[in-house]
Scaffold this active site. Structure first.
Site, PDB file in Angstrom:
ATOM      1  N   ASP A 246       1.108  -1.025  -0.357  1.00 58.90           N
ATOM      2  CA  ASP A 246       0.552  -0.069  -0.354  1.00 58.90           C
ATOM      3  C   ASP A 246       1.013   0.941   0.181  1.00 58.90           C
ATOM      4  O   ASP A 246       1.745   1.262   0.578  1.00 58.90           O
ATOM      5  CB  ASP A 246      -0.891  -0.266   0.924  1.00 58.90           C
TER       6      ASP A 246
ATOM      7  N   ASP B  22      -6.212  -4.359   3.924  1.00 59.15           N
ATOM      8  CA  ASP B  22      -5.354  -5.577   3.625  1.00 59.15           C
ATOM      9  C   ASP B  22      -5.277  -7.050   4.625  1.00 59.15           C
ATOM     10  O   ASP B  22      -4.882  -7.503   3.950  1.00 59.15           O
ATOM     11  CB  ASP B  22      -4.153  -4.963   4.598  1.00 59.15           C
TER      12      ASP B  22
ATOM     13  N   ASN C 182      23.786 -44.050  -6.106  1.00 60.36           N
ATOM     14  CA  ASN C 182      24.200 -45.802  -5.143  1.00 60.36           C
ATOM     15  C   ASN C 182      23.034 -46.142  -5.314  1.00 60.36           C
ATOM     16  O   ASN C 182      23.408 -47.680  -4.816  1.00 60.36           O
ATOM     17  CB  ASN C 182      24.466 -44.669  -3.544  1.00 60.36           C
TER      18      ASN C 182
ATOM     19  N   ASN D  10      25.205 -43.732   5.738  1.00 58.37           N
ATOM     20  CA  ASN D  10      23.788 -42.575   5.206  1.00 58.37           C
ATOM     21  C   ASN D  10      24.114 -41.443   6.048  1.00 58.37           C
ATOM     22  O   ASN D  10      24.325 -40.512   6.141  1.00 58.37           O
ATOM     23  CB  ASN D  10      22.302 -42.793   5.651  1.00 58.37           C
TER      24      ASN D  10
ATOM     25  N   ASP E  81      25.074 -37.410   6.361  1.00 53.44           N
ATOM     26  CA  ASP E  81      23.552 -36.643   6.387  1.00 53.44           C
ATOM     27  C   ASP E  81      24.095 -35.589   7.517  1.00 53.44           C
ATOM     28  O   ASP E  81      23.937 -34.762   7.417  1.00 53.44           O
ATOM     29  CB  ASP E  81      22.618 -37.170   6.994  1.00 53.44           C
TER      30      ASP E  81
END
Length: 903
Positions: free
Chosen positions: A345, A606, A670, A695, A699
């Site tokens: 606005d 608004d 993989n 993993n 990770d």
């Protein structure tokens, strides 16, 4: 009891003041304490219903709605059923960590919002009596204790705490920007019979509404509606729901879920394929189930919920600490990074909601400082003699522009501004025995009181109309000389005036607006203005800020169809005369065209647009409903803060993109290698526990992406995650990774089962384990998001350090004390030479592939991410249409600014 029942029923505010008081079972002296207490018990507190902070269990349940989290939970339960305790422990730990991080971030944001709501508590001045026969006394009571029938006193600066019907008013004007978007104060009057012709739900002159504030004058009024019955609340009943209740997905949800479900389908197919293939070709049965589950977990980006939450949470913490920006919904930070259209606005965002003098014109339209001086004299003596608490906005602007004037005259009298006649008059001593009337007011009202020929009056009207069309607000000035007298001056003396000229005002620009607009334009964000103001006023502000206006669309004057609005949304920068529904429709039209839309607003008008946008943004000073409906809360209503928030969103998006492209391409390669090797080898290519440890190491290393800083190129354009592009990317680079694995298999097969055969499964497992972690370390370094400007690859930083630790883990784990329990053993030195012979060509091939990809897709800040503003040739079928670059261009003053820039 009758009074409580009467108060509990909505009262119609129309009619004379006496009729309204009777319907409310009240009177000019207000209510007694007993009546007020009974009505408060009957109708409830004067508060708008708030969104309750979700409980911890509910936040946990919401966290489990993430598709990858849900799939990981299922895989963990399956592992538990088959007594694969190690696999189950790792998987369920990831689920718990992800849920804790996400729930904690959202709970912290909710608590921050609750603290903000406490800042807006206030009181109101009411007339109350202890008993029926006593005289009323004015007292301050909390606004929450107001009830229908209470009689209020309002003065300058007071917030209107409920919907009220005026009983008496003197020079009353109110700011209704929070309700209608109009920046100018609106005149109100305590008329006996409400007239016809008021426009809009907040246009009645005899009513003041909750959410507005008194600009000038004083009034006595009776409360007619409180709490949820006010128009402030009723007009936005849907705003009481939290953002989490919206049915349409956000940009983040659409992008991540598109990738998620594609991978989930493949993951769910993997275990059955492994079981069936091993049973058919190798005669293995359910004993391969743990391996099948491990392969499925290997494909899963199980750290995605954790990495996403860490990236977004870290970005929100930095925003809150450095810039006072609170992100209530973590995915909203990602959506901010994808925003390519920002709707704002005008009032309070681009302007300071105060006028400044632009120029003073004489009757011929030429600049005349004498007109400004006389207008300031009138403003000075009106303020002194009418005993006003403060000058109104226009008088303040006059005094500021003219400097020290007025004291050279002797003031005689003043007739203050009246919203009915729309004039203010000051009387000063002139030459001996004469008084001079200085009259200021609306152009039409001043002209009617001037001694002018019809043709001259029409010429002056046309002069005023030309200035108004240029976006200026006008104040007319006239004077008259009268014989000195001792009697009071009244509005009847405002006759036979001499027209002196016009004073033109413009809105004062926000100090940082031009600089922030330029920074947003450089970042590829198109700014559109949605305002309730006059089209000329809005266009003038844009021109003053250096923003190319283009076509100004007056929403209320157009055909109004959604198709026409969609066309206007594509070509217009300014939308004027917007109602709350119009703002929401413009936002919806932009989203339907494929844009990611942010909306900045602070008023009740608004709220529909805040909820319709991908990202709703409100300042801390916004009304409660607007803040509750927003995703992001700013310390101040400043576009510079939005620029910083957009940059933080893009940094988080870039890091999420890096994680996805690294983990998905590596995992896919993989898994392909595992599936093929499982069918070709007489034993499992990797034990389930080895898959999980691999993993876990990968990770843990990838958590460093939450602390990475993407290249500067990633901050230059909005980004939109495209599932198809991502899947193409991970397929290509996953296949390249699988080729490296197959080369490793070939070398190991030649060594283990060649002329000097070892037939050692542990050596095979150890060698492939080491090779996997080394290739994943290479992938982490080479597939990070983007480059610096100029094409230079960035220094590794935290990701590089994590990749080095991952490579060391691959080399040291097999020879460490943990190697034998994991089924691995140390490798002879020649095997490391063989692995280097495989990894060196793979690293070169990977670097060449990345370089080729970046050359072929220079607009892609990150593979799988698309710049959100390509040409109009973008694929509309996928909802990726964006406006041509340069739709919103800054020039003039803004080009010289030095504000926020994407860095």
């Amino acid at each position: 009891m009758a009074s409580e029942l009467a108060a509990a029923r909505p009262a119609e505010p129309d009619g004379t003041p006496l009729q309204v008081l009777r319907r409310l079972d009240s009177g000019p002296r207000g209510l007694t304490d007993a009546e007020a207490e009974a009505r408060l018990a009957a109708v409830g507190e004067n508060t708008v219903p708030e969104v309750r902070t979700p409980s911890w269990p509910l936040l946990w349940v919401r966290s489990l709605r993430d598709p990858f989290t849900a799939v990981l939970l299922c895989l963990g339960l399956v592992s538990t059923l088959v007594a694969s305790w190690g696999t189950a422990a790792v998987i369920l730990s990831l689920v718990v960590v992800s849920c804790v991080l996400r729930a904690t971030g959202e709970h912290r944001a909710d608590r921050s919002m609750a603290a903000l709501r406490e800042l807006v508590a206030g009181t109101a001045t009411v007339l109350r009596r202890t008993a029926g026969g006593e005289q009323p006394r004015a007292r301050e009571v909390p606004v929450t204790e107001l009830v229908p029938g209470d009689v209020l006193r309002l003065g300058p600066g007071d917030r209107v705490p409920a919907d009220v019907r005026l009983l008496r008013a003197r020079g009353l004007t109110v700011h209704q920007a929070a309700l209608t978007g109009e920046s100018a104060p609106v005149a109100k009057a305590a008329v006996e019979e409400p007239g016809l012709g008021e426009s809009g739900p907040f246009g009645q002159a005899h009513l003041c509404f909750q959410g507005s504030s008194v600009a000038t004058g004083t009034a006595t009024a009776v409360v007619v509606h409180t709490g949820a019955r006010t128009r402030f609340a009723a007009a936005h009943g849907t705003a009481g729901r939290g953002r989490g209740d919206r049915t349409d997905p956000s940009a983040f949800d659409r992008s991540v879920q598109g990738i998620s479900w594609a991978l989930i389908r493949f993951m769910l197919l993997t275990p059955p394929l492994v079981l069936v293939a091993n049973a058919a070709l190798r005669g293995r049965g359910l004993e391969t189930l743990p391996f099948a589950v491990a392969v499925a977990v290997g494909l899963t980006p199980e750290m995605l919920p954790v990495i996403v939450t860490l990236c977004l949470a870290r970005g929100t913490r930095q925003l809150a600490g450095a810039h006072g920006v609170i992100v209530k919904r973590l995915p909203a930070l990602h959506d901010l990074g994808a925003v390519d259209v920002l709707c704002v606005d005008k009032t309070g965002t681009l302007t300071q909601d105060r006028p400044v003098v632009e120029r003073a014109l004489d009757v011929d339209g030429r600049d005349d400082p004498e007109v400004l001086r006389w207008a300031a004299v009138g403003a000075w003596w009106t303020l002194q003699l009418a005993e006003l608490p403060a000058p109104d906005a226009l008088d303040e602007a006059l005094l500021e522009a003219a400097g020290a004037v007025g004291e050279e005259y002797d003031g005689v009298a003043a007739v203050p501004f009246d919203p009915v006649r729309r004039l203010a008059t000051a009387v000063v001593r002139g030459r001996f025995g004469r008084h001079v009337l200085v009259v200021r007011g609306a152009v039409e009202d001043v002209l009617e009181r001037c001694a002018l020929e019809p043709a001259e009056r029409e010429r002056l009207r046309e002069l005023a109309a030309r200035e108004a069309d240029a976006g200026l607000r006008l104040l007319a000035l006239a004077t008259a000389e009268r014989a000195a007298r001792t009697g009071d001056y009244t509005p009847a003396d405002e006759r036979g005036l001499t027209f002196r000229g016009l004073i033109a005002f413009r809105d004062a620009l926000a100090p940082t607006a031009a600089e922030a607009l330029r920074g947003l334009a450089e970042a590829g964000v198109t700014v559109k203005i949605l305002t309730g103001d006059h089209p000329g006023t809005a266009a003038r502000v844009c021109r003053d800020l250096g923003l190319e206006v283009g076509e100004v669309h007056a929403v209320g004057s157009g055909p109004g169809g959604d198709g026409d609005l969609a066309a206007a949304a594509a070509r217009s920068t300014v939308f004027a005369r917007c109602t709350p529904d119009d703002k929401a429709r413009v936002v919806a039209a932009l989203r339907a065209a494929g844009h990611t839309v942010g909306f900045l607003g602070d008023g009740a008008n608004d709220v529909p647009a805040l909820r319709a946008a991908d990202v709703g943004v409100a300042p801390r000073a916004a009304c409660d409903i607007a803040r509750d409906s927003a995703d992001v809360v700013l310390a101040d209503k400043d576009l510079t803060a939005i620029g910083h928030a957009v940059a933080a969103g893009r940094r988080a998006s870039g890091n999420i993109a890096s994680y996805l492209r690294v983990t998905l391409s590596s995992n896919l390669g993989n898994v392909i290698a595992m599936l093929v090797a499982g069918l070709l080898l007489p034993f499992l290519p990797m034990l389930p526990v080895q898959v999980l440890v691999q993993n876990l190491c990968f990770d843990a290393a990838q958590s460093s992406f939450a602390h990475d800083r993407p290249g500067r190129a990633a901050l230059r354009r909005p980004t939109a995650l495209r599932p198809r592009a991502f899947l193409r990317f991970i397929t290509g680079f996953g296949a390249l990774n699988a080729v490296a694995d197959f080369a490793t298999f070939a070398v190991l097969a030649l060594v283990l089962w060649g002329p000097d055969a070892l037939n050692d499964e542990a050596v095979f497992h150890s060698a492939w384990f080491t090779e996997n972690l080394l290739t994943q370390a290479l992938v982490m370094v080479l597939l990070r998001t983007g480059r610096d400007e100029g094409g230079r690859r960035r220094l590794p930083g935290p990701v590089g350090r994590a990749a080095a630790v991952l490579a060391l883990a691959g080399l040291l784990l097999p020879v460490s004390p943990l190697g034998p329990p994991l089924g691995m053993t140390g490798l002879p030195l020649p095997y490391y030479v063989l692995l280097a012979a495989v990894l060196a060509p793979y690293g070169l091939a990977l670097a060449a592939a990345v370089r080729r990809y970046e050359r072929r897709t220079p607009e892609a800040v990150a593979p799988g991410y698309a710049a959100a503003a390509p040409g109009p040739e973008a694929d509309r079928s996928r909802g990726e249409c964006r406006p041509p670059a340069g739709t919103s261009v800054l020039s003039g003053r803004a080009a010289a600014g030095r504000g926020w820039r994407p860095r």
